[in-house]
Design a protein around this motif. Structure first.
Motif, PDB file in Angstrom:
ATOM      1  N   PRO A 199      -4.360   0.566   3.674  1.00  0.00           N
ATOM      2  CA  PRO A 199      -4.875   1.940   3.653  1.00  0.00           C
ATOM      3  C   PRO A 199      -4.435   2.677   2.391  1.00  0.00           C
ATOM      4  O   PRO A 199      -3.310   2.501   1.908  1.00  0.00           O
ATOM      5  CB  PRO A 199      -4.245   2.571   4.898  1.00  0.00           C
ATOM      6  CG  PRO A 199      -3.870   1.425   5.772  1.00  0.00           C
ATOM      7  CD  PRO A 199      -3.553   0.284   4.850  1.00  0.00           C
ATOM      8  N   GLY A 200      -5.336   3.501   1.876  1.00  0.00           N
ATOM      9  CA  GLY A 200      -5.051   4.286   0.681  1.00  0.00           C
ATOM     10  C   GLY A 200      -4.654   5.704   1.024  1.00  0.00           C
ATOM     11  O   GLY A 200      -4.650   6.115   2.190  1.00  0.00           O
ATOM     12  N   ALA A 201      -4.323   6.466  -0.008  1.00  0.00           N
ATOM     13  CA  ALA A 201      -3.924   7.867   0.169  1.00  0.00           C
ATOM     14  C   ALA A 201      -5.105   8.711   0.618  1.00  0.00           C
ATOM     15  O   ALA A 201      -4.931   9.720   1.293  1.00  0.00           O
ATOM     16  CB  ALA A 201      -3.339   8.413  -1.137  1.00  0.00           C
ATOM     17  N   ASP A 202      -6.320   8.307   0.238  1.00  0.00           N
ATOM     18  CA  ASP A 202      -7.524   9.020   0.669  1.00  0.00           C
ATOM     19  C   ASP A 202      -8.638   7.997   0.888  1.00  0.00           C
ATOM     20  O   ASP A 202      -8.442   6.802   0.688  1.00  0.00           O
ATOM     21  CB  ASP A 202      -7.927  10.091  -0.352  1.00  0.00           C
ATOM     22  CG  ASP A 202      -8.223   9.516  -1.734  1.00  0.00           C
ATOM     23  OD1 ASP A 202      -8.880   8.458  -1.822  1.00  0.00           O
ATOM     24  OD2 ASP A 202      -7.802  10.132  -2.734  1.00  0.00           O
ATOM     25  N   ALA A 203      -9.791   8.453   1.293  1.00  0.00           N
ATOM     26  CA  ALA A 203     -10.892   7.542   1.621  1.00  0.00           C
ATOM     27  C   ALA A 203     -11.440   6.808   0.402  1.00  0.00           C
ATOM     28  O   ALA A 203     -12.024   5.732   0.533  1.00  0.00           O
ATOM     29  CB  ALA A 203     -12.015   8.331   2.292  1.00  0.00           C
TER      30      ALA A 203
END
Length: 184
Positions: free
Chosen positions: A67-71
């Motif tokens: 998973p990243g910091a945002d989409a």
């Protein structure tokens, strides 16, 4: 992240035997999760090339999405801290793939050693004295060489878990190269 991943498929060995893929896995192991864009900047590569090779590494279980910091952010991470493979297979395809990977890795370490020699004079006396080259000619059986390799791994094991910057520590490549030789 797992401690180790073992490659037992010749296709996986050949896939891993690519200089950029080896660099990408090493980068992810050292730095943690990174996007293809970050990898490209760190390795002076282009983003589509890094993205393609990261997907190939994922296909063989050597990298995975996280998973990243945002989409929009899509980072990757290495699935294990080290990779091993069988060098003793009787299968000709497996032997050829292992030899190909070993040759790519050997070439990589030769280039790293040459780069170190080119900048060695810039190191402090302490580091120049501590690092370097050497060789030994020993007479051992195959069983004794296997035992020696195991002892070598045990000797290095305590240093693998240290924090990168602890006590002035620096990353150091330790290359083990053992090969039987005929008497001259």
């Amino acid at each position: 992240m797992a401690d180790s991943i073992r490659l037992d498929d010749p296709r996986a060995l050949r896939a891993y035997a690519h200089p950029l893929r080896l660099s990408l896995v090493g980068l992810l192991r050292r730095n943690g999760p990174m996007t293809a864009t970050q990898c490209a900047a760190a390795l002076d590569e282009n983003v589509p090339n890094c993205s393609f090779h990261l997907r190939q590494l994922a296909k063989y279980g050597l990298a995975e999405r996280v998973p990243g910091a945002d989409a929009r952010e899509r980072p990757w991470r290495a699935t294990a801290m080290d990779t091993s493979w069988a060098d003793d297979s009787d299968d000709p395809e497996m032997r050829a793939a292992a030899d190909q990977l070993n040759a790519v890795i050997l070439g990589r370490y030769i280039r790293l050693a040459e780069a170190y020699l080119a900048t060695r004079a810039e190191e402090t006396v302490e580091w120049r004295r501590a690092a370097g080259f050497g060789d030994y000619m020993i007479y051992v059986t195959a069983a004794e060489l296997s035992a020696l390799s195991e002892r070598f791994d045990e000797l290095l094991a305590p240093y693998g878990d240290r924090e990168r910057a602890a006590d002035g520590a620096r990353p150091v490549s330790v290359v083990q190269l053992t090969m039987p030789r005929d008497e001259p």
